[in-house]
Design an enzyme around this catalytic site. Sequence first.
Site, PDB file in Angstrom:
ATOM      1  N   SER A 116       0.933  -1.234   0.060  1.00  0.00           N
ATOM      2  CA  SER A 116      -0.149  -0.048   0.006  1.00  0.00           C
ATOM      3  C   SER A 116       0.802   1.401  -0.126  1.00  0.00           C
ATOM      4  O   SER A 116       1.974   1.368   0.706  1.00  0.00           O
ATOM      5  CB  SER A 116      -0.903   0.085   1.399  1.00  0.00           C
ATOM      6  N   SER A 124      -0.444   4.344   0.828  1.00  0.00           N
ATOM      7  CA  SER A 124      -1.321   5.084   1.526  1.00  0.00           C
ATOM      8  C   SER A 124      -0.447   5.695   2.666  1.00  0.00           C
ATOM      9  O   SER A 124      -0.456   6.701   2.927  1.00  0.00           O
ATOM     10  CB  SER A 124      -2.582   4.542   2.138  1.00  0.00           C
ATOM     11  N   LYS A 181     -13.414  -3.848   1.304  1.00  0.00           N
ATOM     12  CA  LYS A 181     -14.126  -2.924   1.053  1.00  0.00           C
ATOM     13  C   LYS A 181     -15.826  -3.222   1.088  1.00  0.00           C
ATOM     14  O   LYS A 181     -16.530  -2.024   1.404  1.00  0.00           O
ATOM     15  CB  LYS A 181     -13.863  -2.501  -0.520  1.00  0.00           C
ATOM     16  N   ASN A 201     -14.359   2.821   1.402  1.00  0.00           N
ATOM     17  CA  ASN A 201     -12.731   2.529   1.490  1.00  0.00           C
ATOM     18  C   ASN A 201     -12.385   3.381   2.692  1.00  0.00           C
ATOM     19  O   ASN A 201     -10.884   3.583   2.712  1.00  0.00           O
ATOM     20  CB  ASN A 201     -12.187   3.232   0.184  1.00  0.00           C
ATOM     21  N   ASP A 210     -13.253   7.343  -2.958  1.00  0.00           N
ATOM     22  CA  ASP A 210     -12.740   6.957  -4.509  1.00  0.00           C
ATOM     23  C   ASP A 210     -13.354   7.793  -5.406  1.00  0.00           C
ATOM     24  O   ASP A 210     -12.851   8.319  -6.382  1.00  0.00           O
ATOM     25  CB  ASP A 210     -13.056   5.411  -4.856  1.00  0.00           C
ATOM     26  N   ALA A 232     -16.496  -2.819 -15.121  1.00  0.00           N
ATOM     27  CA  ALA A 232     -17.723  -2.904 -14.406  1.00  0.00           C
ATOM     28  C   ALA A 232     -17.289  -3.584 -13.026  1.00  0.00           C
ATOM     29  O   ALA A 232     -18.425  -4.150 -12.390  1.00  0.00           O
ATOM     30  CB  ALA A 232     -18.558  -3.778 -15.119  1.00  0.00           C
ATOM     31  N   GLY A 255     -15.435  -3.081  -9.166  1.00  0.00           N
ATOM     32  CA  GLY A 255     -15.568  -1.921  -8.035  1.00  0.00           C
ATOM     33  C   GLY A 255     -14.894  -0.849  -8.071  1.00  0.00           C
ATOM     34  O   GLY A 255     -15.686   0.285  -7.988  1.00  0.00           O
ATOM     35  N   ALA A 256     -14.093  -0.708  -8.784  1.00  0.00           N
ATOM     36  CA  ALA A 256     -13.435   0.819  -9.302  1.00  0.00           C
ATOM     37  C   ALA A 256     -14.252   1.474 -10.015  1.00  0.00           C
ATOM     38  O   ALA A 256     -14.628   2.726 -10.006  1.00  0.00           O
ATOM     39  CB  ALA A 256     -12.072   0.531  -9.841  1.00  0.00           C
ATOM     40  N   TYR A 276      -1.906   3.061 -12.074  1.00  0.00           N
ATOM     41  CA  TYR A 276      -0.635   3.928 -11.721  1.00  0.00           C
ATOM     42  C   TYR A 276       0.687   3.218 -11.488  1.00  0.00           C
ATOM     43  O   TYR A 276       1.861   3.859 -11.307  1.00  0.00           O
ATOM     44  CB  TYR A 276      -0.865   4.717 -10.195  1.00  0.00           C
ATOM     45  N   GLY A 314      -3.039   7.518 -12.874  1.00  0.00           N
ATOM     46  CA  GLY A 314      -3.745   6.765 -11.911  1.00  0.00           C
ATOM     47  C   GLY A 314      -3.249   7.394 -10.370  1.00  0.00           C
ATOM     48  O   GLY A 314      -3.866   7.355  -9.434  1.00  0.00           O
TER      49      GLY A 314
HETATM   50  P1  ATR Z   1     -11.928  -3.833  -9.067  1.00  0.00           P
HETATM   51  O1  ATR Z   1     -12.478  -3.626  -7.731  1.00  0.00           O
HETATM   52  O2  ATR Z   1     -10.199  -3.522  -8.952  1.00  0.00           O
HETATM   53  O3  ATR Z   1     -12.531  -2.687  -9.971  1.00  0.00           O
HETATM   54  P2  ATR Z   1     -12.982  -6.242  -9.758  1.00  0.00           P
HETATM   55  O4  ATR Z   1     -14.362  -5.854  -9.358  1.00  0.00           O
HETATM   56  O5  ATR Z   1     -12.600  -7.546  -9.778  1.00  0.00           O
HETATM   57  O6  ATR Z   1     -11.791  -5.212  -9.479  1.00  0.00           O
HETATM   58  O7  ATR Z   1     -13.116  -5.752 -11.546  1.00  0.00           O
HETATM   59  C1  ATR Z   1     -12.227  -5.847 -12.190  1.00  0.00           C
HETATM   60  C2  ATR Z   1     -12.622  -5.380 -13.801  1.00  0.00           C
HETATM   61  O8  ATR Z   1     -11.602  -5.665 -14.573  1.00  0.00           O
HETATM   62  C3  ATR Z   1     -13.991  -5.803 -14.275  1.00  0.00           C
HETATM   63  O9  ATR Z   1     -14.574  -5.072 -15.133  1.00  0.00           O
HETATM   64  C4  ATR Z   1     -13.414  -7.122 -15.320  1.00  0.00           C
HETATM   65  O10 ATR Z   1     -14.153  -7.589 -16.340  1.00  0.00           O
HETATM   66  P3  ATR Z   1     -15.259  -8.569 -16.105  1.00  0.00           P
HETATM   67  O11 ATR Z   1     -16.493  -7.821 -15.113  1.00  0.00           O
HETATM   68  O12 ATR Z   1     -15.765  -9.187 -17.414  1.00  0.00           O
HETATM   69  O13 ATR Z   1     -14.722  -9.670 -15.146  1.00  0.00           O
HETATM   70  C5  ATR Z   1     -12.042  -6.490 -15.795  1.00  0.00           C
HETATM   71  N1  ATR Z   1     -10.989  -7.699 -16.032  1.00  0.00           N
HETATM   72  C6  ATR Z   1     -10.009  -7.837 -14.999  1.00  0.00           C
HETATM   73  N2  ATR Z   1      -9.342  -8.800 -15.674  1.00  0.00           N
HETATM   74  C7  ATR Z   1      -9.534  -8.817 -17.233  1.00  0.00           C
HETATM   75  C8  ATR Z   1      -9.014  -9.342 -18.313  1.00  0.00           C
HETATM   76  N3  ATR Z   1      -8.056 -10.382 -18.498  1.00  0.00           N
HETATM   77  N4  ATR Z   1      -9.800  -9.210 -19.433  1.00  0.00           N
HETATM   78  C9  ATR Z   1     -10.675  -8.346 -19.425  1.00  0.00           C
HETATM   79  N5  ATR Z   1     -11.284  -7.633 -18.455  1.00  0.00           N
HETATM   80  C10 ATR Z   1     -10.876  -7.818 -17.258  1.00  0.00           C
END
Ligand code: ATR
Length: 270
Positions: A16, A18, A68, A89, A105, A128, A130-131, A215, A236
Amino acid sequence: MAKPYAEVIGDPISHSKSPKIHGFWLNALGIEAEYRATHVTPDALPAYFAERKHDPDWRGCNITVPHKIAALDHVEDREDVRTAIGATNTAFRDADGALVGTNTDAAGFAAPLKPYDLAGKPVTVIGAGGAARAVLYALAEIGVGPVTLFNRNVEKGASLLSSFGLEGQALPIGEAVPPGFLVVNATSLGMTGQPPLDLDLSELPPEAVVYDIVYAPLETGLLAAARARGLATIDGLEMLIGQAAVAFERFFGAAPPRERDAALRKILLG
Ligand code: ATR
């Protein structure tokens, strides 16, 4: 009485940034307090909050992976972040002593966009998870126009758009980015050790801004491609420092010295 302190909790936690950010600000402002990293496993999360609640020196914590969502069960959700963003967060002690959860965030993401007028403008978001939820929440607050949401899982993207009341469409990653004024990568694609994010940016107008929440590396392939086209970019570290700034004020009651961001960025990259 011991020194006041705040901390970041997660599992793992040693990576981290932070402590470096908050430590830099505490030092710059001469505040007698500490900010540390504390390893908390999922099993230990309930006991962590139960104990900190009664620690008069504890000012709050930042919450990272994997806590989270689970942390929402241990804090008062006075801002309704569970419904709005689905994750917390930051936890802090409110004026009446209550342990409150918030999400910095979204505000951290939105801060570097303030110079731009994005209301009613078409934008593109990749991701799509958490971020992406914090990003879409902030974009809905700004009142952007239609959102094109690229995600590997297209159905998940479409349902996220509708849950934020955003107009637009979900598409698989790989199609050309449509004309618009902002492109945001809200996935970990392009991060060191992850697959790259290859996007065709050729349809973007010259005034478009490209924003990557990754980042490490600081200049991702996406930002390099945007710069090659002469587009403005936001990296980032902006969001990382931005979300920390909102949390710092909650913990320590003072605004961090953002005029010293250049020195802070050097430390974070060093
Ligand atoms: P975070 O909280 O960091 O956003 P997450 O909730 O696991 O992490 O979400 C990861 C995001 O990256 C999702 O949009 C995921 O796509 P899916 O919803 O289709 O799973 C995307 N992602 C992660 N690895 C990927 C990969 N190898 N190719 C395409 N999309 C990926």
